[in-house]
Write a protein that holds these residues in place. Structure first.
Motif, PDB file in Angstrom:
ATOM      1  N   LEU A   1      27.684 -45.953  36.357  1.00 58.33           N
ATOM      2  CA  LEU A   1      26.394 -45.324  36.622  1.00 58.33           C
ATOM      3  C   LEU A   1      25.245 -46.296  36.345  1.00 58.33           C
ATOM      4  N   LEU A   2      25.320 -46.991  35.229  1.00 57.04           N
ATOM      5  CA  LEU A   2      24.295 -47.959  34.883  1.00 57.04           C
ATOM      6  C   LEU A   2      24.255 -49.099  35.898  1.00 57.04           C
ATOM      7  N   GLY A   3      25.420 -49.559  36.310  1.00 57.84           N
ATOM      8  CA  GLY A   3      25.481 -50.622  37.312  1.00 57.84           C
ATOM      9  C   GLY A   3      24.856 -50.195  38.638  1.00 57.84           C
ATOM     10  N   TYR A   4      25.139 -48.972  39.059  1.00 57.19           N
ATOM     11  CA  TYR A   4      24.531 -48.463  40.293  1.00 57.19           C
ATOM     12  C   TYR A   4      23.024 -48.309  40.134  1.00 57.19           C
ATOM     13  N   ALA A   5      22.574 -47.847  38.983  1.00 49.43           N
ATOM     14  CA  ALA A   5      21.132 -47.694  38.757  1.00 49.43           C
ATOM     15  C   ALA A   5      20.432 -49.048  38.862  1.00 49.43           C
ATOM     16  N   ALA A   6      21.091 -50.098  38.440  1.00 47.84           N
ATOM     17  CA  ALA A   6      20.490 -51.432  38.492  1.00 47.84           C
ATOM     18  C   ALA A   6      20.410 -51.982  39.903  1.00 47.84           C
ATOM     19  N   MET A   7      21.117 -51.356  40.840  1.00 49.04           N
ATOM     20  CA  MET A   7      21.105 -51.845  42.229  1.00 49.04           C
ATOM     21  C   MET A   7      20.081 -51.115  43.096  1.00 49.04           C
ATOM     22  N   ILE A   8      19.421 -50.090  42.562  1.00 46.73           N
ATOM     23  CA  ILE A   8      18.446 -49.330  43.340  1.00 46.73           C
ATOM     24  C   ILE A   8      17.305 -50.261  43.762  1.00 46.73           C
ATOM     25  N   ASP A   9      16.846 -50.083  44.965  1.00 50.69           N
ATOM     26  CA  ASP A   9      15.732 -50.879  45.466  1.00 50.69           C
ATOM     27  C   ASP A   9      14.430 -50.346  44.906  1.00 50.69           C
ATOM     28  N   ALA A  10      13.829 -51.094  44.002  1.00 49.07           N
ATOM     29  CA  ALA A  10      12.566 -50.638  43.407  1.00 49.07           C
ATOM     30  C   ALA A  10      11.458 -51.042  44.330  1.00 49.07           C
TER      31      ALA A  10
ATOM     32  N   ASP B   1       7.925 -54.209  39.197  1.00 49.61           N
ATOM     33  CA  ASP B   1       7.960 -55.494  38.490  1.00 49.61           C
ATOM     34  C   ASP B   1       8.885 -55.429  37.278  1.00 49.61           C
ATOM     35  N   TYR B   2       8.757 -54.363  36.501  1.00 50.64           N
ATOM     36  CA  TYR B   2       9.598 -54.194  35.312  1.00 50.64           C
ATOM     37  C   TYR B   2      11.066 -54.026  35.714  1.00 50.64           C
ATOM     38  N   PHE B   3      11.288 -53.218  36.743  1.00 47.90           N
ATOM     39  CA  PHE B   3      12.655 -52.961  37.191  1.00 47.90           C
ATOM     40  C   PHE B   3      13.343 -54.264  37.595  1.00 47.90           C
ATOM     41  N   VAL B   4      12.689 -55.034  38.447  1.00 47.95           N
ATOM     42  CA  VAL B   4      13.291 -56.263  38.988  1.00 47.95           C
ATOM     43  C   VAL B   4      13.419 -57.351  37.923  1.00 47.95           C
ATOM     44  N   ALA B   5      12.365 -57.551  37.144  1.00 51.34           N
ATOM     45  CA  ALA B   5      12.351 -58.672  36.199  1.00 51.34           C
ATOM     46  C   ALA B   5      13.082 -58.393  34.896  1.00 51.34           C
ATOM     47  N   HIS B   6      13.095 -57.135  34.454  1.00 49.63           N
ATOM     48  CA  HIS B   6      13.623 -56.862  33.124  1.00 49.63           C
ATOM     49  C   HIS B   6      14.783 -55.867  33.105  1.00 49.63           C
TER      50      HIS B   6
ATOM     51  N   PHE C   1      11.554 -46.365  29.082  1.00 50.83           N
ATOM     52  CA  PHE C   1      10.312 -47.007  29.511  1.00 50.83           C
ATOM     53  C   PHE C   1      10.197 -46.977  31.033  1.00 50.83           C
ATOM     54  N   LEU C   2      11.303 -47.184  31.719  1.00 50.03           N
ATOM     55  CA  LEU C   2      11.312 -47.100  33.185  1.00 50.03           C
ATOM     56  C   LEU C   2      10.900 -45.699  33.623  1.00 50.03           C
ATOM     57  N   SER C   3      11.406 -44.688  32.942  1.00 50.18           N
ATOM     58  CA  SER C   3      11.044 -43.305  33.226  1.00 50.18           C
ATOM     59  C   SER C   3       9.550 -43.074  32.988  1.00 50.18           C
ATOM     60  N   PHE C   4       9.028 -43.621  31.902  1.00 53.87           N
ATOM     61  CA  PHE C   4       7.599 -43.506  31.596  1.00 53.87           C
ATOM     62  C   PHE C   4       6.758 -44.081  32.737  1.00 53.87           C
ATOM     63  N   LEU C   5       7.108 -45.280  33.209  1.00 50.53           N
ATOM     64  CA  LEU C   5       6.352 -45.897  34.304  1.00 50.53           C
ATOM     65  C   LEU C   5       6.427 -45.052  35.572  1.00 50.53           C
ATOM     66  N   CYS C   6       7.572 -44.472  35.815  1.00 54.99           N
ATOM     67  CA  CYS C   6       7.752 -43.599  36.979  1.00 54.99           C
ATOM     68  C   CYS C   6       6.835 -42.375  36.868  1.00 54.99           C
ATOM     69  N   LEU C   7       6.791 -41.765  35.698  1.00 54.13           N
ATOM     70  CA  LEU C   7       5.958 -40.585  35.488  1.00 54.13           C
ATOM     71  C   LEU C   7       4.468 -40.918  35.573  1.00 54.13           C
ATOM     72  N   VAL C   8       4.086 -42.088  35.100  1.00 52.72           N
ATOM     73  CA  VAL C   8       2.691 -42.518  35.220  1.00 52.72           C
ATOM     74  C   VAL C   8       2.332 -42.686  36.689  1.00 52.72           C
ATOM     75  N   ASN C   9       3.223 -43.328  37.465  1.00 50.58           N
ATOM     76  CA  ASN C   9       2.971 -43.508  38.900  1.00 50.58           C
ATOM     77  C   ASN C   9       2.877 -42.169  39.622  1.00 50.58           C
TER      78      ASN C   9
ATOM     79  N   GLU D   1      -0.482 -51.049  36.072  1.00 59.03           N
ATOM     80  CA  GLU D   1      -0.732 -51.280  37.491  1.00 59.03           C
ATOM     81  C   GLU D   1       0.297 -50.508  38.308  1.00 59.03           C
ATOM     82  N   GLU D   2      -0.031 -50.213  39.551  1.00 54.38           N
ATOM     83  CA  GLU D   2       0.904 -49.484  40.403  1.00 54.38           C
ATOM     84  C   GLU D   2       2.200 -50.262  40.615  1.00 54.38           C
ATOM     85  N   SER D   3       2.129 -51.575  40.571  1.00 53.42           N
ATOM     86  CA  SER D   3       3.313 -52.408  40.799  1.00 53.42           C
ATOM     87  C   SER D   3       4.178 -52.577  39.547  1.00 53.42           C
ATOM     88  N   ASP D   4       3.737 -52.072  38.402  1.00 46.51           N
ATOM     89  CA  ASP D   4       4.466 -52.306  37.154  1.00 46.51           C
ATOM     90  C   ASP D   4       5.884 -51.742  37.169  1.00 46.51           C
TER      91      ASP D   4
END
Length: 110
Positions: free
Chosen positions: A101-110, A69-74, A42-50, A63-66
């Motif tokens: 790898l998953l832990g590092y992905a969760a630390m990316i600044d969205a 928002d999704y990354f940080v909140a969920h 789903f994160l990939s989908f939002l990225c591709l939509v943006n 929305e452009e902020s989705d």
């Protein structure tokens, strides 16, 4: 682990608003969305939509902020938890690497 609490209900509603929903009547399983791979997709989908490389379905409200928002909140909170569980319970280097790898992905600044 089966997650059907408030957090996952919020994620499911977020996904529905963005035009991503299970089509149970069309034969799709009504499984909960508690798999980290589903959340990554789903994160990939939002990225591709943006990036305007994918168009959401009719009636979707994205929305452009989705993405952020999704990354940080969920995504990030669940991914950090999941990564910690993988690291804690695995003795296999492959799965340990996936946890890192998953832990590092969760630390990316969205």
């Amino acid at each position: 682990m089966l997650c059907v609490g408030k957090e996952f209900e919020e994620i499911e509603e977020f996904m529905k608003r963005c035009g991503v929903a299970k089509k149970v009547a069309a034969g799709q399983a009504n499984d909960p969305i508690d798999h980290v791979g589903t959340l990554c997709e789903f994160l990939s989908f939002l990225c591709l939509v943006n990036a305007k490389t994918v168009r959401p379905g009719e009636g979707a409200r994205i929305e452009e902020s989705d993405f952020g928002d999704y990354f940080v909140a969920h995504f990030a909170p669940y991914a950090r938890w999941c990564a910690a569980q993988i690291s804690r319970y695995t003795s296999e280097p492959f799965y340990g690497g996936l946890g890192l790898l998953l832990g590092y992905a969760a630390m990316i600044d969205a």
